[in-house]
Design an enzyme around this catalytic site. Structure first.
Site, mmCIF file in Angstrom:
data_model
loop_
_atom_site.group_PDB
_atom_site.id
_atom_site.type_symbol
_atom_site.label_atom_id
_atom_site.label_comp_id
_atom_site.label_asym_id
_atom_site.label_seq_id
_atom_site.Cartn_x
_atom_site.Cartn_y
_atom_site.Cartn_z
ATOM 1 N N LYS A 1 46.957 32.844 31.443
ATOM 2 C CA LYS A 1 45.586 32.406 31.734
ATOM 3 C C LYS A 1 45.012 31.707 30.501
ATOM 4 C CE LYS A 1 41.231 34.207 33.671
ATOM 5 N NZ LYS A 1 40.491 35.434 34.041
ATOM 6 N N SER B 1 38.321 35.100 38.590
ATOM 7 C CA SER B 1 38.485 33.876 37.846
ATOM 8 C C SER B 1 39.936 33.460 37.606
ATOM 9 C CB SER B 1 37.792 34.003 36.490
ATOM 10 O OG SER B 1 38.396 35.012 35.703
ATOM 11 N N SER C 1 38.630 39.932 38.203
ATOM 12 C CA SER C 1 39.303 38.629 38.077
ATOM 13 C C SER C 1 40.827 38.671 38.033
ATOM 14 C CB SER C 1 38.795 37.884 36.842
ATOM 15 O OG SER C 1 37.482 37.433 37.051
#
Lengths: 500, 103
Positions: free
Chosen positions: A83, A158, A182
Site C-alpha cells: 500500500k 482505503s 481499511s
C-alpha cells in the site's frame, strides 16, 4: 519449469515451497506477476507504481542465495503489493495524494524493511483513498481502482489497490493499513483475507500517519495461512514506534494450521444485524454462524450497546487526529509547494499548497477535526467521543470475559457501484460500521470470504474479532471456516473471479 | 445542535490553512452541517449508556509510556538525500518563503 499450475493463481505458501525446492525460480515467479500486471492492470488500476527493476533485482538475489545453499525464509521470493502509505527508500510514495506526487522517501518504513529482510519481492505500490481516508478508493488523486469481480464496482477502501491486486491475481500477498476498516472492508468486498493485527502489533514507523491512535498495518492475502505467514514476517516490537508492543508475536502460523474451533466460545454481536444489512450478507453470515456451531463451537449472543455509537465517535476522533497529523504538510521540507512567488509569505504559501494538494475528503476531515477540537465544542464532540471509546472498550471486556472471539458481517453490503456514494459522505461512512469498534479498542480483527450474496453474486465477508494480543484466535477460527467452505465448494471462492 | 455557518467554515479553513474557494466554502458548510448533526449523538450516548456515572475519556487503547534510548550517536539520514526532496534548498538548508511582514 516444473511448477504445476498457474504461478499467479498459486498461494504464497506454495510459491515459497516451490522456490525453495527448486521447482521454479524467484525470477520466474516475479516475471509471471509482472506480466500479469502488464496484462490486466489497465482495467483494474490496482498499482500506482510498479517497481519492475527493484522486484527483479530482489528475485535475482533470492535465486543467488539459493544457489549458494543459503537457508531461505518462509516467504523468500514471493511477490507482494505494498500500500502506497508505507515509505520505500528510493521508490515513490504518494499516499494517493497530489501533496506527495513525486516524493521519493529517503528511508524505509519498518514494515518495508522487514519485508526486504524476509526476501519478499515488492512488486510496487498500490492505490488507496488519499491518506487512507475513504471506503472505496475513489478518493485517490490518481483515479479509481476497479473491483475484479465487477469492474463497475469499488474494491473497498482505503486499501482498494491492495485488495484488488489480490483478486486480480497480480500478487499473492499485499500489505494494507486499517484505521476504521481499511484492510477488512476491502478484503470483504473482494473475496480475500485481510487482518488488522492488535494495535501496536505491527510497527507504524514509516506508515504515513492518518489517525495515530487507530492506524494499524497488517497482512492481506487470498488464504488464511498466507496471511499468517505475512503477519509473522512484519509483526513484532520496534523501538522506532513508541506504541509498539514489546511482547512475543502470537503464534499465528501455528493457529492457521490448526484450523479447529472445537470447544471455542464464539459471540455473535447483537448490534451488527438487522436493518441496513443487505439480505445476502445476512444470509451468508448466519450460515457461517451455523457452520461454526457444526464445527464444534458454542455460539452465544453478545450485547454491546455502545457499538451503535462507534461510528459517530470514530468520525470525531479520526478527523481530530487527522487535522493534527496532516498539519505536517506545510510545503516547507517536502511535498507540494505552490504560490512561492517571492511575494507570498509562509502562511499564504502553506494555505495555497494545502488547497492545491489535498482532495475534498481530506479537506472535509481536517476541518471537521479542527471544529471538534476547538474550544467551546471540545467537550461536546471530541470529549464525548473519547468517553464512547471507553464504553466500547468496556463492552469488549465484558464480551471477552465470556467468549473467545466475536463474529459479525465485515461490512453491511457487498461492493457498491463506483460513484454511488461519492457525493454522500454519511452513506460512505456506513461501510465501516462493523469494523470501527476494533480500532477504537485496539484489538484484532480479520475478514474472510464466506460466499457470494445470492442477489448480486458478489463476495461477502465474515468478521472475526479477538482480544488484544490474541491474534492467533483469528487464524484458528478463520482457517477452520476456510477449510470447511473449501471442502463444500470444491475449490476456493477466489477462483470464481471472472477472467479479466 | 450545529447549523454551522459559512463564516464559521471560513474560520475553520483559516485555522486549517486551506485557501478554500467560495464554492468550496458553501459546499463544505452544507456537508459539515449534516455530518456534525449526525455525530452529535455521541453526547447523548454517554448520558444514556453511562447511566449517570462519570465516564473517563480514552485517548488511546494502550497505556502510553514514554520511550527513551541511551544517549549514544546513531547514523541518521544523509542531508543530501533529505534535501533532494525539499521544494527548495540552499546551502544545505531548506529554503522557505518570507516569514516576516513587509514592515
Amino acid at each position: 519449469m516444473s511448477f504445476d499450475g498457474d504461478l499467479t493463481r498459486s498461494t504464497a505458501a506454495a510459491l515459497a515451497a516451490a522456490i525453495k525446492g527448486g521447482d521454479v525460480t524467484a525470477a520466474e515467479v516475479t516475471q509471471a506477476h509482472l506480466d500479469r500486471i502488464a496484462k490486466v492492470d489497465e482495467k483494474v488500476h490496482a498499482f500506482l507504481h510498479v517497481d519492475t527493476e527493484g522486484a527483479l533485482a530482489k528475485a535475482a538475489e533470492v535465486d543467488a542465495k539459493r544457489a549458494r545453499g543459503e537457508q531461505l525464509g518462509p516467504l523468500a521470493g514471493v511477490p507482494l503489493a505494498l500500500k502506497d502509505v508505507f515509505t520505500t527508500k528510493g521508490v515513490p510514495t504518494t499516499c494517493g495524494s497530489k501533496m506527495l506526487q513525486g516524493w521519493v522517501p529517503p528511508y524505509d518504513a519498518t514494515v518495508t524493511r522487514r519485508l526486504r529482510e524476509a526476501d519478499v519481492v515488492i512488486l510496487g505500490k498500490t492505490n488507496m483513498d488519499e491518506f487512507a481516508m475513504g471506503s472505496s478508493t475513489e478518493n485517490s488523486a490518481y483515479g479509481v481502482t476497479h473491483n475484479p469481480w465487477d469492474l463497475s464496482r469499488i474494491p473497498g477502501g482505503s486499501g482498494g489497490g491492495s485488495s484488488a491486486s489480490l483478486a486480480a491475481f497480480e500478487a499473492p500477498l499485499a500489505i494494507g493499513t486499517d484505521t476504521g476498516g481499511s484492510i477488512r472492508q476491502p478484503a470483504s468486498v473482494t473475496g480475500t483475507v485481510g487482518v488488522k493485527p492488535t494495535y501496536g502489533g505491527v510497527s507504524r514507523y514509516g506508515l504515513v500517519a492518518f489517525s495515530s491512535s487507530l492506524d494499524q498495518g497488517g497482512p492481506c492475502a487470498r488464504t488464511v495461512l498466507d496471511a499468517a505467514l505475512l503477519h509473522a514476517a512484519i509483526a513484532g516490537h520496534d523501538p522506532m514506534d513508541s506504541t509498539s508492543i514489546d511482547l512475543p508475536v502470537p503464534d499465528v502460523v501455528g493457529a492457521a494450521k490448526l484450523a479447529d474451533v472445537k470447544g471455542m466460545r464464539i459471540g455473535v454481536v447483537k448490534q451488527f444485524d438487522g436493518d441496513g444489512y443487505q439480505d445476502g450478507v445476512r444470509q451468508r453470515f448466519h450460515e457461517s454462524v451455523d457452520l461454526l456451531r457444526e464445527l464444534g463451537a458454542t455460539i452465544v449472543e453478545v450485547d454491546c450497546p455502545s457499538f451503535d455509537y462507534a461510528l459517530p465517535a470514530y468520525y470525531l476522533i479520526a478527523p481530530s487526529e487527522c487535522s493534527s497529523n496532516l498539519a505536517r504538510f506545510d510545503a516547507m521540507r517536502y511535498g507540494l509547494r505552490v504560490g512561492d512567488d517571492g511575494v507570498n509569505g509562509v502562511e499564504e504559501v502553506t494555505s495555497l499548497s494545502r488547497e492545491a494538494g489535498f482532495g475534498p475528503e481530506v479537506k472535509r476531515r481536517i476541518m471537521l477535526g479542527t471544529y471538534a477540537l476547538s474550544s467551546g465544542y471540545y467537550d461536546a464532540y471530541y470529549g464525548s467521543a473519547q468517553q464512547v471509546r471507553t464504553l466500547i472498550m468496556r463492552d469488549f471486556d465484558r464480551a471477552f470475559a465470556d467468549v473467545d472471539v466475536l463474529v459479525s458481517p465485515t461490512t453491511p453490503t457487498t461492493a457498491f457501484k463506483i460513484g454511488e456514494r461519492a457525493d454522500d459522505p454519511m452513506a460512505m461512512y456506513l461501510a465501516d460500521l462493523c469494523t470501527i469498534p476494533s480500532n477504537m479498542a485496539g484489538n484484532a480483527g480479520m475478514s474472510i470470504p464466506v460466499g457470494l450474496a445470492p442477489e448480486d453474486g458478489l463476495p461477502v465477508g465474515l468478521q472475526i474479532i479477538a482480544p488484544a494480543m490474541a491474534d492467533d484466535r483469528l487464524y484458528r477460527v478463520g482457517s477452520a471456516v476456510e477449510a470447511a467452505l473449501n471442502g463444500k465448494w470444491g475449490r476456493p471462492l477466489i477462483q470464481e473471479v471472472p477472467s479479466l | 445542535m450545529p447549523a454551522i455557518t459559512r463564516e464559521e467554515v471560513a474560520h475553520l479553513a483559516l485555522l486549517s490553512r486551506l485557501d478554500l474557494s467560495e464554492d468550496e466554502l458553501a459546499h463544505y458548510a452544507e456537508q459539515l452541517d449534516v455530518i456534525l448533526g449526525s455525530v452529535a449523538r455521541v453526547s447523548q450516548a454517554v448520558q444514556q449508556l453511562g447511566q449517570g456515572q462519570d465516564i473517563p475519556p480514552t485517548s488511546h487503547a494502550l497505556p502510553l509510556v514514554n520511550v527513551t534510548r541511551p544517549d549514544v550517536e546513531q547514523p541518521c539520514l544523509d542531508p543530501a538525500d533529505v534535501l533532494s526532496q525539499a521544494p527548495a534548498a540552499q546551502d544545505q538548508r531548506f529554503r522557505v518563503p518570507r516569514i516576516l511582514g513587509e514592515d
